[in-house]
Write an enzyme that holds these catalytic residues in place. Structure first.
Site, PDB file in Angstrom:
ATOM      1  N   LYS A  65       0.812  -1.228   0.000  1.00  0.00           N
ATOM      2  CA  LYS A  65       0.000   0.000   0.000  1.00  0.00           C
ATOM      3  C   LYS A  65       0.840   1.271   0.000  1.00  0.00           C
ATOM      4  CE  LYS A  65      -4.142  -1.947   2.074  1.00  0.00           C
ATOM      5  NZ  LYS A  65      -5.104  -1.915   3.168  1.00  0.00           N
ATOM      6  N   ASP A 101      -9.948   2.861   2.034  1.00  0.00           N
ATOM      7  CA  ASP A 101     -10.039   2.266   3.381  1.00  0.00           C
ATOM      8  C   ASP A 101     -10.580   3.303   4.368  1.00  0.00           C
ATOM      9  OD1 ASP A 101      -9.063  -0.253   2.746  1.00  0.00           O
ATOM     10  OD2 ASP A 101      -6.975   0.305   3.134  1.00  0.00           O
ATOM     11  N   GLY A 125      -1.569  -0.783  16.272  1.00  0.00           N
ATOM     12  CA  GLY A 125      -0.931  -0.836  14.961  1.00  0.00           C
ATOM     13  C   GLY A 125      -0.522   0.536  14.472  1.00  0.00           C
ATOM     14  N   ALA A 129      -2.873   0.333   7.251  1.00  0.00           N
ATOM     15  CA  ALA A 129      -4.276   0.217   7.656  1.00  0.00           C
ATOM     16  C   ALA A 129      -4.569   1.121   8.845  1.00  0.00           C
ATOM     17  CB  ALA A 129      -4.596  -1.238   7.994  1.00  0.00           C
TER      18      ALA A 129
END
Ligand code: ATR
Length: 295
Positions: A65, A101, A125, A129
């Site tokens: 990504k 996203d 995280g 994402a």
């Protein structure tokens, strides 16, 4: 006939083809969707030539990504802000990168959460994402986000980028995995964007979280792992047994795919009102999810 593909290191277990098949059917799009698992070298070769491979658009997943960005002709403001691309539109030999996203995660959240002012969120995280999730959370009213990540430096870097892009609107703090939250501290949403699972037995995987999850989630709070799949069933079962409300990544997957079609020019943005019902047609939802507002 249009052509699309998903590019990632290992996309063999992806449910994207079934989601896109559903969207092709629902919206009368004549297209096919390929899965391309490519190692680093092959992925870079593909990206160099992607404008000339006969595709009208691509979806990009882990670990590419961010890596795809230098090969693109332009980036949408959202993709630039997030620093990651999950959707590419190819037209007239030009490749434009988007990040759906952000809209996908935003739309996957229950309405009750989206309406909440001053929500408190714990985010696990600091990869691509997590950045999309953070951008979506930044649209909320005065949210506070605490970030925990295996490598603290990655979380610091991400936090700094978002503080800079969003001064005042999003309160971000980075915590060590070992940090003790203050007594009684609890969250409206705990979201995992890492490749590790909640309640994992493997050494080093979110052990702090596993011990404290019940204490840290407010009553009616949401435990959300943006992954989906068989491995996810175990943590969902454990969490549900503990009386926690949990979501996996199926709705986000569906929503980000829908917004990819908006970017590809196949679906009118106004039709996002239909997302809740279309998503239910695609994935069977549990009774608990059905009863929850927004599901
Ligand atoms: P994505 O684009 O899907 O977010 P990524 O950019 O590779 O993928 O990010 C993966 C995330 O999962 C990172 O936050 C990573 O932590 P590090 O920054 O320390 O690498 C996290 N992660 C990967 N494996 C993990 C594990 N076994 N336990 C905890 N976190 C893990």
């Amino acid at each position: 006939m249009k052509r699309y593909a998903l590019i990632g290191e290992d996309v063999s277990a992806s449910r994207s083809p079934e989601v896109h098949a559903e969207l092709f059917r629902e919206y009368g799009i004549s297209a096919e969707y390929d899965l391309l698992s490519l190692n680093g070298e092959d992925a870079r070769k593909f990206f160099r030539e992607m404008a000339f491979r006969g595709y009208d658009g691509l979806n990009i997943t882990a670990p590419y990504k961010r890596e795809v960005i230098p090969f693109l002709d332009a980036l949408s403001p959202e993709a630039a802000a997030v620093g990651a691309v999950n959707t590419v539109r190819i037209a007239d030999s030009k490749c434009i990168g988007y990040n759906t996203d952000v809209d996908g995660f935003d739309h996957s959240l229950p309405e009750s959460f989206r309406r909440k002012a001053a929500s408190k969120i714990l985010l696990f995280g600091a990869g691509g994402a997590a950045r999309a999730v953070l951008a979506a959370l930044g649209r909320g009213a005065n949210p506070t986000v605490r970030i925990m990540n295996r490598t603290r430096a990655h979380a610091e870097e991400m936090a700094e980028r978002f503080r800079h892009a969003n001064p005042g609107g999003l309160h971000i703090e980075v915590f060590d995995a070992e940090a003790n939250f203050s007594d009684g501290e609890a969250f409206d949403l705990i979201v995992n964007t890492t490749s590790a699972y909640f309640f994992s037995d493997e050494a080093g995987n979110l052990t702090f979280f596993n011990k404290n999850v019940q204490k840290l989630l407010k009553k009616n709070g949401i435990l959300y792992d943006i992954k989906y799949g068989i491995e996810g069933e175990r943590w969902k079962r454990s969490a549900t047994e503990r009386g926690l409300f949990c979501l996996d990544g199926r709705k986000m997957l569906f929503c980000q795919a829908f917004y990819a079609h908006v970017r590809w020019g196949n679906i009118d943005l106004e039709r996002h009102e239909e997302l809740d019902s279309k998503h239910k047609n695609c994935f069977s939802t549990t009774e608990e999810e059905e009863n929850r507002d927004g599901y």
